[in-house]
Design a protein around this motif. Structure first.
Motif, PDB file in Angstrom:
ATOM      1  N   PRO A  31     -14.461  -0.018  -0.991  1.00  0.00           N
ATOM      2  CA  PRO A  31     -13.491  -0.962  -1.573  1.00  0.00           C
ATOM      3  C   PRO A  31     -12.954  -1.927  -0.526  1.00  0.00           C
ATOM      4  O   PRO A  31     -12.742  -1.544   0.628  1.00  0.00           O
ATOM      5  CB  PRO A  31     -12.384  -0.057  -2.124  1.00  0.00           C
ATOM      6  CG  PRO A  31     -12.554   1.252  -1.412  1.00  0.00           C
ATOM      7  CD  PRO A  31     -14.009   1.374  -1.105  1.00  0.00           C
ATOM      8  N   LYS A  32     -12.750  -3.159  -0.956  1.00  0.00           N
ATOM      9  CA  LYS A  32     -12.253  -4.202  -0.053  1.00  0.00           C
ATOM     10  C   LYS A  32     -11.177  -5.016  -0.754  1.00  0.00           C
ATOM     11  O   LYS A  32     -11.137  -5.112  -1.973  1.00  0.00           O
ATOM     12  CB  LYS A  32     -13.383  -5.138   0.394  1.00  0.00           C
ATOM     13  CG  LYS A  32     -14.487  -4.467   1.206  1.00  0.00           C
ATOM     14  CD  LYS A  32     -15.544  -5.474   1.611  1.00  0.00           C
ATOM     15  CE  LYS A  32     -16.653  -4.819   2.420  1.00  0.00           C
ATOM     16  NZ  LYS A  32     -17.468  -3.909   1.600  1.00  0.00           N
ATOM     17  N   THR A  33     -10.322  -5.640   0.055  1.00  0.00           N
ATOM     18  CA  THR A  33      -9.354  -6.595  -0.469  1.00  0.00           C
ATOM     19  C   THR A  33     -10.062  -7.919  -0.713  1.00  0.00           C
ATOM     20  O   THR A  33     -11.240  -8.077  -0.383  1.00  0.00           O
ATOM     21  CB  THR A  33      -8.200  -6.812   0.525  1.00  0.00           C
ATOM     22  OG1 THR A  33      -8.730  -7.444   1.707  1.00  0.00           O
ATOM     23  CG2 THR A  33      -7.549  -5.491   0.914  1.00  0.00           C
TER      24      THR A  33
ATOM     25  N   GLU B  60      -6.877  12.266  -7.040  1.00  0.00           N
ATOM     26  CA  GLU B  60      -7.310  12.586  -8.400  1.00  0.00           C
ATOM     27  C   GLU B  60      -8.257  13.788  -8.397  1.00  0.00           C
ATOM     28  O   GLU B  60      -8.158  14.683  -9.239  1.00  0.00           O
ATOM     29  CB  GLU B  60      -7.997  11.375  -9.034  1.00  0.00           C
ATOM     30  CG  GLU B  60      -8.337  11.569 -10.497  1.00  0.00           C
ATOM     31  CD  GLU B  60      -8.955  10.331 -11.124  1.00  0.00           C
ATOM     32  OE1 GLU B  60      -9.460  10.445 -12.251  1.00  0.00           O
ATOM     33  OE2 GLU B  60      -8.932   9.264 -10.484  1.00  0.00           O
TER      34      GLU B  60
ATOM     35  N   ALA C 270      -6.442   7.303  -3.527  1.00  0.00           N
ATOM     36  CA  ALA C 270      -6.185   7.613  -4.934  1.00  0.00           C
ATOM     37  C   ALA C 270      -7.301   8.477  -5.520  1.00  0.00           C
ATOM     38  O   ALA C 270      -7.035   9.414  -6.284  1.00  0.00           O
ATOM     39  CB  ALA C 270      -6.043   6.319  -5.738  1.00  0.00           C
ATOM     40  N   GLU C 271      -8.552   8.169  -5.165  1.00  0.00           N
ATOM     41  CA  GLU C 271      -9.685   8.969  -5.643  1.00  0.00           C
ATOM     42  C   GLU C 271      -9.559  10.417  -5.198  1.00  0.00           C
ATOM     43  O   GLU C 271      -9.774  11.352  -5.982  1.00  0.00           O
ATOM     44  CB  GLU C 271     -10.997   8.396  -5.104  1.00  0.00           C
ATOM     45  CG  GLU C 271     -11.483   7.144  -5.797  1.00  0.00           C
ATOM     46  CD  GLU C 271     -12.805   6.677  -5.209  1.00  0.00           C
ATOM     47  OE1 GLU C 271     -13.573   7.544  -4.731  1.00  0.00           O
ATOM     48  OE2 GLU C 271     -13.060   5.456  -5.215  1.00  0.00           O
TER      49      GLU C 271
ATOM     50  N   SER D 277     -10.359  -1.464   2.371  1.00  0.00           N
ATOM     51  CA  SER D 277      -9.112  -0.987   1.770  1.00  0.00           C
ATOM     52  C   SER D 277      -9.171   0.527   1.591  1.00  0.00           C
ATOM     53  O   SER D 277     -10.150   1.067   1.050  1.00  0.00           O
ATOM     54  CB  SER D 277      -8.890  -1.672   0.422  1.00  0.00           C
ATOM     55  OG  SER D 277      -7.699  -1.223  -0.184  1.00  0.00           O
ATOM     56  N   LYS D 278      -8.133   1.217   2.030  1.00  0.00           N
ATOM     57  CA  LYS D 278      -8.108   2.678   1.972  1.00  0.00           C
ATOM     58  C   LYS D 278      -7.415   3.217   0.732  1.00  0.00           C
ATOM     59  O   LYS D 278      -7.650   4.359   0.336  1.00  0.00           O
ATOM     60  CB  LYS D 278      -7.404   3.239   3.224  1.00  0.00           C
ATOM     61  CG  LYS D 278      -8.133   2.957   4.529  1.00  0.00           C
ATOM     62  CD  LYS D 278      -7.462   3.646   5.706  1.00  0.00           C
ATOM     63  CE  LYS D 278      -8.222   3.369   7.010  1.00  0.00           C
ATOM     64  NZ  LYS D 278      -7.645   4.105   8.153  1.00  0.00           N
ATOM     65  N   LYS D 279      -6.540   2.423   0.120  1.00  0.00           N
ATOM     66  CA  LYS D 279      -5.685   2.985  -0.928  1.00  0.00           C
ATOM     67  C   LYS D 279      -6.493   3.472  -2.127  1.00  0.00           C
ATOM     68  O   LYS D 279      -6.111   4.459  -2.769  1.00  0.00           O
ATOM     69  CB  LYS D 279      -4.609   1.983  -1.345  1.00  0.00           C
ATOM     70  CG  LYS D 279      -5.090   0.700  -1.974  1.00  0.00           C
ATOM     71  CD  LYS D 279      -3.897  -0.188  -2.309  1.00  0.00           C
ATOM     72  CE  LYS D 279      -4.339  -1.504  -2.938  1.00  0.00           C
ATOM     73  NZ  LYS D 279      -3.185  -2.372  -3.249  1.00  0.00           N
ATOM     74  N   GLU D 280      -7.615   2.798  -2.444  1.00  0.00           N
ATOM     75  CA  GLU D 280      -8.440   3.251  -3.560  1.00  0.00           C
ATOM     76  C   GLU D 280      -9.081   4.603  -3.255  1.00  0.00           C
ATOM     77  O   GLU D 280      -9.183   5.477  -4.122  1.00  0.00           O
ATOM     78  CB  GLU D 280      -9.534   2.220  -3.870  1.00  0.00           C
ATOM     79  CG  GLU D 280      -9.031   0.905  -4.422  1.00  0.00           C
ATOM     80  CD  GLU D 280      -8.599  -0.087  -3.354  1.00  0.00           C
ATOM     81  OE1 GLU D 280      -8.232  -1.212  -3.693  1.00  0.00           O
ATOM     82  OE2 GLU D 280      -8.635   0.297  -2.155  1.00  0.00           O
ATOM     83  N   LEU D 281      -9.498   4.790  -1.996  1.00  0.00           N
ATOM     84  CA  LEU D 281     -10.104   6.056  -1.589  1.00  0.00           C
ATOM     85  C   LEU D 281      -9.074   7.185  -1.602  1.00  0.00           C
ATOM     86  O   LEU D 281      -9.373   8.302  -2.013  1.00  0.00           O
ATOM     87  CB  LEU D 281     -10.723   5.913  -0.202  1.00  0.00           C
ATOM     88  CG  LEU D 281     -11.840   4.866  -0.080  1.00  0.00           C
ATOM     89  CD1 LEU D 281     -12.236   4.688   1.381  1.00  0.00           C
ATOM     90  CD2 LEU D 281     -13.046   5.251  -0.920  1.00  0.00           C
TER      91      LEU D 281
ATOM     92  N   THR E  83       0.816  -1.209   0.000  1.00  0.00           N
ATOM     93  CA  THR E  83       0.000   0.000   0.000  1.00  0.00           C
ATOM     94  C   THR E  83       0.853   1.265   0.000  1.00  0.00           C
ATOM     95  O   THR E  83       0.376   2.341  -0.342  1.00  0.00           O
ATOM     96  CB  THR E  83      -0.918   0.028   1.231  1.00  0.00           C
ATOM     97  OG1 THR E  83      -0.126  -0.133   2.398  1.00  0.00           O
ATOM     98  CG2 THR E  83      -1.941  -1.087   1.167  1.00  0.00           C
TER      99      THR E  83
END
Length: 564
Positions: free
Chosen positions: A541-543, A559, A555-556, A549-553, A218
């Motif tokens: 989002p989940k693994t 962006e 990244a959002e 999962s925080k990494k997608e949030l 991550t």
């Protein structure tokens, strides 16, 4: 005040540090299987969708597969990638690789080609095993051809199913079954195990690397924790001490294996521990609520390992469906913090204990867990696992061990702690301090040696120079009766530098507005901890194992900030 150091074991522990844990006799992972085959040959070892294999049959298949691996050139020290869902093939090839002195590289079948390519290339795999599901097989084949792998072992899903299910699968799922080329790269599993010749004996030591377990990545590219035979079998023995007295030793445990075996929590608690104790492993390729419940009812599973989102889903079952889980004697949650109300509701409805543990890939993975035979402390990850030493060290000066009750970085010592990172001496220097493993988590020990985790150091939010722990905000949100899931991340703030933002989902049939949630939090959080924004979503989002999962949030949000 005493230093924040905690140990846990029913036997005397002398001193602290690397020599402070009790002695767990070093073993090879193949010793676990050999003992089970010799002791319980007629016991069912694996149940997969209703098809069963005894320990004698499993041992024979492992020997045949080991011979096959040697015939395709696998030698001691070679890395063998397992890119497989939970099937008997994973178990067979896992132990077969150790039988020939190889090293297992765990590969997530849901990874995209770029991720698989990095892990396979980084580990130096020349042989990879996968299944014949088109979506998995085709991308692994592309990577294998790109990296010029020696062999790709293909394991047909239909070949592991009961007869009628196998026929139905080939008819109704034929569009999902890959067409496997007959070429020099591919070798079918049935061909791998065809030889009746015994595998050649090889020399393997307990401090040899057995598994390369890649971390989540991550905060950068994933690193491979080198877990030795001794590390993994020690964590297995520690589990044996942990559950001692909780079950009739003459009764065979039946463990639901719905968490992916390529994940280290399931690898130790389901596969290694299960085999070591002659348990029946009831394997499912993924978590589907109805299938999992019906499988427990069919097989009368006694033990359940899950993650918080799974227990949340089980809590939503009707009384009639929940009754199908009545054979479960105890359950363990790992992978992510277990919300208090989730545990409490599950225990009240089931009438059996649900305990929370804590660990990380670099420790095989378990280092603490609430005891099964005593009431847990709310929101605690429990005391140190048997034979483990937990230390709390200063965040700014990790050479200093802090007094009991003070917050600092959680560090661990014990026989389960990894040998180091694969080909990353630079990372080794950062992750060990005075021989103790640095977890990257912030926490404290109470007067009874129970660990309370505050947050991840990398998730720390620094607003106006003050430390804000996302978990504090998440726990406050979970107190609201409408909240099903909650995560909190840092977002940029022009005035404070960073500020917290929360994302939540609501329970079925419940409603709440952002304003209502903010009002609810006002007497539970200070002004700096109050989220700058709260976003209500249908899902988060989940693994693969169901961990939020925080990494997608993150990244959002980056962006969005870039577009403004």
């Amino acid at each position: 005040m005493t230093d924040a150091v905690a140990t846990s074991d029913p036997r005397p522990v002398s001193g602290k540090g690397g020599s402070g844990h009790p002695s767990f006799a070093p073993r090879l992972l193949t010793d676990l299987l050999d003992h089970a085959v010799a002791t319980w040959p007629e016991r069912v070892a694996i149940d997969f969708m209703g098809r069963r294999w005894t320990y004698a049959e499993l041992g024979s298949l492992v020997d045949h597969a080991a011979r096959g691996l040697q015939d395709i050139g696998v030698k001691p020290g070679d890395r063998v990638g397992l890119c497989l869902p939970n099937t008997p093939y994973y178990v067979i090839l896992y132990f077969a690789t150790f039988r020939v002195g190889g090293i297992v590289v765990n590969l997530n079948p849901l990874y995209v080609e770029r991720e698989l390519c990095h892990l396979i290339e980084d580990s130096g795999c020349e042989v990879v095993a996968t299944c014949d599901i088109t979506s998995i097989h085709d991308k692994v084949t592309k990577v294998a051809e790109q990296l010029k792998l020696r062999k790709l072992i293909v394991c047909p899903i239909s070949g592991a199913l009961p007869t009628f299910k196998s026929i139905g699968y080939r008819i109704f799922k034929r569009g999902e079954i890959a067409q496997v080329p007959q070429d020099a790269l591919h070798v079918q599993f049935h061909a791998l195990v065809a030889s009746d010749k015994k595998p050649d004996p090889v020399s393997v030591k307990t401090d040899d690397v057995a598994v390369l377990q890649y971390t989540g990545g991550t905060t950068g590219e994933p690193k491979a924790a080198m877990l030795t035979h001794g590390n993994l079998t020690a964590n297995c023995a520690q589990m044996g001490v942990f559950v001692e007295g909780q079950m009739d030793p003459n009764e065979q445990q039946r463990i639901l294996g719905v968490l992916p075996l390529f994940h280290v929590f399931a690898l130790t608690s389901i596969l290694n521990y299960g085999i070591d104790n002659g348990a029946e492993l009831v394997l499912l390729p993924r978590f589907e609520l109805k299938q999992a419940v019906d499988t427990v009812a069919r097989t009368k599973c006694t033990t359940f390992y899950g993650v918080p989102t799974i227990y949340g889903a089980l809590n939503n079952l009707s009384d009639k469906d929940l009754a199908k889980l009545s054979s479960i004697q105890w359950s363990v949650s790992g992978g992510a913090p277990l919300p208090f109300d989730t545990r409490q509701r599950f225990e009240q409805r089931m009438g059996t204990p649900l305990v929370e543990g804590y660990g990380l890939s670099e420790a095989s993975p378990i280092i603490t867990c609430n005891p099964l035979g005593a009431p847990p402390k709310d929101n605690s990850a429990g005391p140190a696992f048997p034979g483990t030493v937990i230390e709390i060290r200063d965040l700014d000066d990790p050479t200093k061990v802090l007094p009991q009750g003070e917050k600092g970085e959680i560090c661990a010592r014990g026989p389960q702690v990894m040998k180091g990172y694969w080909n990353r001496p630079d990372a080794d220097a950062q992750v060990f301090v005075d021989g103790a493993l640095r977890t990257g988590d912030v926490g404290y020990l109470d007067e009874d040696g129970y660990l309370f985790i505050v947050d991840r150091m990398k998730d720390l939010i620094i607003a106006s120079g003050y430390n804000i722990y996302p978990r504090t905000i998440e726990e406050a949100l979970y107190e609201h009766p409408a909240i099903a899931e909650a995560v909190c991340i840092a977002i940029d703030d022009e005035y404070r530098g960073q500020a917290p933002k929360a994302f939540v989902t609501l329970k079925a049939g419940q409603s709440a507005t952002v304003d209502e949630l903010c009002d609810f939090l006002r007497d539970k959080l200070n002004k700096l901890e109050m989220p700058k924004a709260i976003e209500i979503r249908d899902e988060l989002p989940k693994t693969l194992i169901g961990k939020l999962s925080k990494k997608e949030l993150v990244a959002e949000e980056k962006e969005k900030a870039g577009r403004n």
